[in-house]
Design an enzyme around this catalytic site. Structure first.
Site, mmCIF file in Angstrom:
data_model
loop_
_atom_site.group_PDB
_atom_site.id
_atom_site.type_symbol
_atom_site.label_atom_id
_atom_site.label_comp_id
_atom_site.label_asym_id
_atom_site.label_seq_id
_atom_site.Cartn_x
_atom_site.Cartn_y
_atom_site.Cartn_z
ATOM 1 N N ARG A 17 0.809 -1.220 0.000
ATOM 2 C CA ARG A 17 0.000 0.000 0.000
ATOM 3 C C ARG A 17 0.845 1.273 0.000
ATOM 4 O O ARG A 17 0.576 2.172 -0.807
ATOM 5 C CB ARG A 17 -1.009 -0.041 1.155
ATOM 6 C CG ARG A 17 -2.156 -1.030 0.889
ATOM 7 C CD ARG A 17 -3.012 -1.246 2.113
ATOM 8 N NE ARG A 17 -2.199 -1.702 3.246
ATOM 9 C CZ ARG A 17 -2.605 -1.678 4.506
ATOM 10 N NH1 ARG A 17 -3.797 -1.201 4.806
ATOM 11 N NH2 ARG A 17 -1.823 -2.127 5.463
ATOM 12 N N ASN A 35 -6.524 -2.896 1.336
ATOM 13 C CA ASN A 35 -6.474 -4.360 1.339
ATOM 14 C C ASN A 35 -7.885 -4.900 1.319
ATOM 15 O O ASN A 35 -8.743 -4.414 2.045
ATOM 16 C CB ASN A 35 -5.812 -4.874 2.628
ATOM 17 C CG ASN A 35 -4.296 -4.760 2.581
ATOM 18 O OD1 ASN A 35 -3.716 -4.571 1.515
ATOM 19 N ND2 ASN A 35 -3.666 -4.868 3.732
#
Ligand code: ZN
Ligand code: ZN
Ligand code: FE
Length: 755
Positions: A17, A35
């Site tokens: 990320r 996620n």
């Protein structure tokens, strides 16, 4: 323009990320990343060219621990977002995201560890999203700090700050910590904790001072000492490991080049993030490290602890072997380690090891990687299959070198190395590993439990129990069929002529197989060839004392009196005394307590004994490995007949003729050349049978699996013969060709369970 992107693979817990955040910002894109259960969802808005450049970076610059298996992109003609953000995970029931393996410390963390004044200077648990422990500390999914063994160490303010900062490389690095808030090391002498300021420095001093020191690491414990023969012998005495080779850790590549020959592939493996032990050809002799072998297993430092330790000493290398009683699992708790009496001192820490993970061991064989042990650095990464698995299978392997396997969807998850399941402690480890792998793969209901055909392996009995408990089918799989299925699965093919060559596995006819040529397709096999069947007087004793195999193999060639003369003359030390020799001959005569085998390993063992090279097997494969060591000094220049009997239903290689030729050549030629020639004859014999079978059954591919596939001379000879005849030759590079890869084949074959 808006692009909705969905990425699958190893993309959680690896700094994915923050990486997305960074490349989105670089391209001035707006949107978010988060996620989701089975991957990462990204939404970006901006110009077409910016999105294109973003996607390029996504594909080419992804973080080192990540692995992208699939990217899906959908475009829309809307733009609504004002900035780019990392947003909270979407909760979902079942996660298919894969947990990354443990890898070595990254350069940036290493820099911090070595920099005086840095807040992580000399701190052995230094880690970031790009590196360090993962699998070994995970208790459950999702991969969040509270589900790891770091849950006992609340972060300090500084660490928390890094953890929450999306552009920091410790953003959501679950194991992150520092000397203020994280775990720490202690030094023990026996069970007494010593009051020392710098335990690691002290441990380095003790190593220099010829002490044996236990080093508790991230996923296991090593016993370390200097490479001097007298200390290494002392270590052998304590471990009751008479001859089994030890691995060493060398401070850098230059040192390794002084000790062993290394080629480009080997150097690449040694330096890779996964940092396996690589088995190399010796240059310098450290006799006690790997007695009478031509090889030595070496690795580079992989954790911060190793680097710090080397910084306090000038020693080029240390023995670094798993701290375990032979056959039992590695010791991993402070209490066990300090109470074990294996080491003089113990350097232990206060973070629990959740998943015990031994070092991986790889050897370049026939120019390709072959896993001797697939564990740290590789587990729990799955092996990708090219077909959909319908049933979720739990496969338990054979007896030694056990690793289990869970297969579901298009993936097979091989576990870490479990080991020798004849030991109770190993069975306990196995049961724990089963539970953890079921949890970490989120595999849900197990449909089938797969076990070896051998009725009394502990894994077989455990599997029977489990199938009842889990209400799953039980499937018994022939050992060599599983080897070949494992070979086929990783090579993604559905038919092959397979050579399964190893020690011993339970056959369909009650004899022990181990030198087989199968035609295998559609989950079935036909046994078209094998080595000749030979008696094993005393059963298992013939495995331990290979002189018994010589007696067995030559029994059909010579009269008893003559054979006794030969054994007394050539192999006197191979038997305890004359009485034992007589007993063996009597067993053969009456066919009492005599097992029958077509094993390749037993023939190589017999040759090794007959050449007075090895009389007792103290570790798995020892006589055959020592034969390989001897043969590597010679040339296959001695004439040894390769006789294949084609008269019966099965093609049979006459192994008595090979062993007899070794006997006859013994006076006139040197042992090295005879050893090389015997190996060569076995290899050519197996190759010839497999080529005949391939022609007959019109199959293009021939492959090899089983423990003999680690023998470089044998497998390269087979490859050459096979390729010169116009066939394709396949071996195993993803799963171990030895019994550590058996469970993969079992899991595939168990798909054919009836219900
Ligand atoms: Zn790092
Ligand atoms: Zn901290
Ligand atoms: Fe095997």
């Amino acid at each position: 323009m808006r692009a909705k992107i969905f990425v699958q693979g190893i993309v959680q817990g690896v700094g994915f990320r923050p990486f997305i955040y960074r490349i989105a910002k670089q391209n001035s894109l707006k949107g978010f990343v988060r996620n989701v259960g089975n991957g990462v969802e990204i939404l970006v808005e901006g110009g077409d060219d910016k999105i294109e450049s973003f996607l390029r970076s996504l594909k080419t610059e992804a973080p080192p621990l990540s692995r992208i298996d699939e990217i899906k992109v959908n475009y829309e003609k809307v733009e609504r977002y004002k900035d780019f953000q990392i947003v909270k995970s979407k909760k979902s029931g079942i996660s298919e995201s894969i947990i990354p393996p443990d890898v070595c410390i990254c350069d940036r963390c290493l820099k911090e560890v070595s920099r005086k004044g840095d807040r992580r200077h000399d701190y052995p648990f230094t880690v970031c999203v790009d590196c360090g422990a993962r699998f070994t500390i995970i208790k459950d999914l999702p991969y969040d700090r509270e589900n790891t063994t770091m849950d006992e160490f609340p972060m300090c303010k500084d660490c928390q700050g890094e953890y929450e900062n999306p552009i920091d490389r410790r953003y959501h690095a679950e194991p992150t910590c520092c000397p203020i808030c994280g775990p720490r090391y202690y030094l023990f002498k026996g069970e007494k904790k010593l009051n020392v300021k710098n335990p690691i420095k002290e441990a380095a001093n003790l190593l220099e001072d010829y002490k044996i020191v236990a080093l508790m690491g991230l996923g296991g414990t090593h016993l370390a000492c200097k490479l001097r023969d007298d200390i290494v012998s002392e270590l052998r005495r304590r471990l009751r490991r008479l001859e089994q080779p030890f691995a060493i850790m060398a401070r850098d590549i230059k040192t390794i080049k002084d000790i062993a020959h290394i080629n480009e592939k080997e150097e690449y493996l040694l330096r890779s993030l996964r940092r396996p032990i690589v088995v190399l050809r010796k240059k310098k002799e450290y006799y006690q490290v790997s007695p009478r072998l031509d090889s030595i297993g070496i690795m580079l430092p992989y954790s911060a602890l190793h680097h710090i330790l080397f910084s306090y000493t000038d020693e080029p290398a240390f023995i670094m072997t798993s701290a375990n009683i032979p056959g039992e699992p590695m010791l991993i708790t402070q209490e066990e380690i300090t109470a074990s009496n294996l080491s003089d001192y113990s350097l232990v820490h206060n973070r629990r090891i959740e998943n015990r993970t031994d070092d991986s061991v790889i050897r370049i064989v026939d120019g390709r990687e072959a896993f001797i042990r697939r564990s740290r650095g590789y587990v729990p990464e799955p092996i990708e299959l090219n077909f959909e698995i319908e049933k979720t299978v739990l496969a338990l392997g054979a007896e030694l070198n056990v690793a289990i396997c869970i297969s579901k969807n298009k993936r097979a998850f091989l576990s870490q190395y479990i080991g020798n399941t004849t030991k109770v402690r190993t069975i306990e480890f196995l049961e724990g590993a089963i539970k953890n792998l079921i949890g970490l793969t989120r595999c849900g209901k197990i449909d089938v439990v797969a076990v070896d055909l051998h009725p009394t392996y502990n894994t077989t009995m455990l599997g029977e129990e489990l199938s009842e408990k889990l209400d799953a089918d039980l499937m018994r799989i022939q050992h060599h069929h599983a080897h070949i299925a494992s070979l086929m699965a990783e090579n993604r093919i559905d038919e092959i002529v397979g050579i399964a060559s190893d020690g011993i596995g339970y056959g369909l006819d009650g004899t022990f197989w181990g030198g087989e040529v199968f035609v295998s397709k559609n989950g079935e096999f036909e046994r078209l060839g094998s080595l000749d069947i030979q008696p094993m007087p005393g059963g298992d004793l013939a495995t331990r004392f290979p002189a018994r195999m010589v007696a067995g193999v030559l029994y059909k060639r010579y009269e008893e009196e003559e054979l006794k003369g030969i054994l007394s003359r050539e192999l006197n030390d191979g038997f305890k005394n004359e009485k034992e020799m007589d007993l063996v001959l009597k067993q053969l005569e009456r066919n009492f307590n005599v097992a029958q085998t077509t094993s390749t390993g037993r023939i190589l063992d017999a040759v090794s004994a007959l050449l007075n090279n090895c009389y007792e097997r103290t570790y798995e494969g020892e006589p055959a490995m020592k034969l390989e060591g001897l043969a590597s000094e010679g040339e296959p220049s001695v004439d040894i007949p390769i006789k294949i009997d084609k008269s019966s239903k099965r093609y049979i290689l006459d192994t008595t003729a090979i062993v007899d030729a070794v006997l006859l050549a013994k006076d006139e030629d040197n042992r090295e050349d005879i050893a090389a020639s015997a190996q060569n004859a076995v290899a050519k014999g197996l190759a010839e049978i497999s080529i005949i079978c391939a022609k007959k059954s019109r199959i293009e591919k021939i492959g090899m699996s089983g423990g003999v596939a680690y023998n470089d001379a044998i497998i390269s000879t087979i490859r050459r013969e096979v390729e010169e005849s116009g066939f394709t030759f396949l071996s195993q590079t993803k799963a171990p060709p030895g019994d550590g890869g058996i469970s993969l084949g079992q899991a595939i074959l168990a798909q054919r369970s009836k219900s």
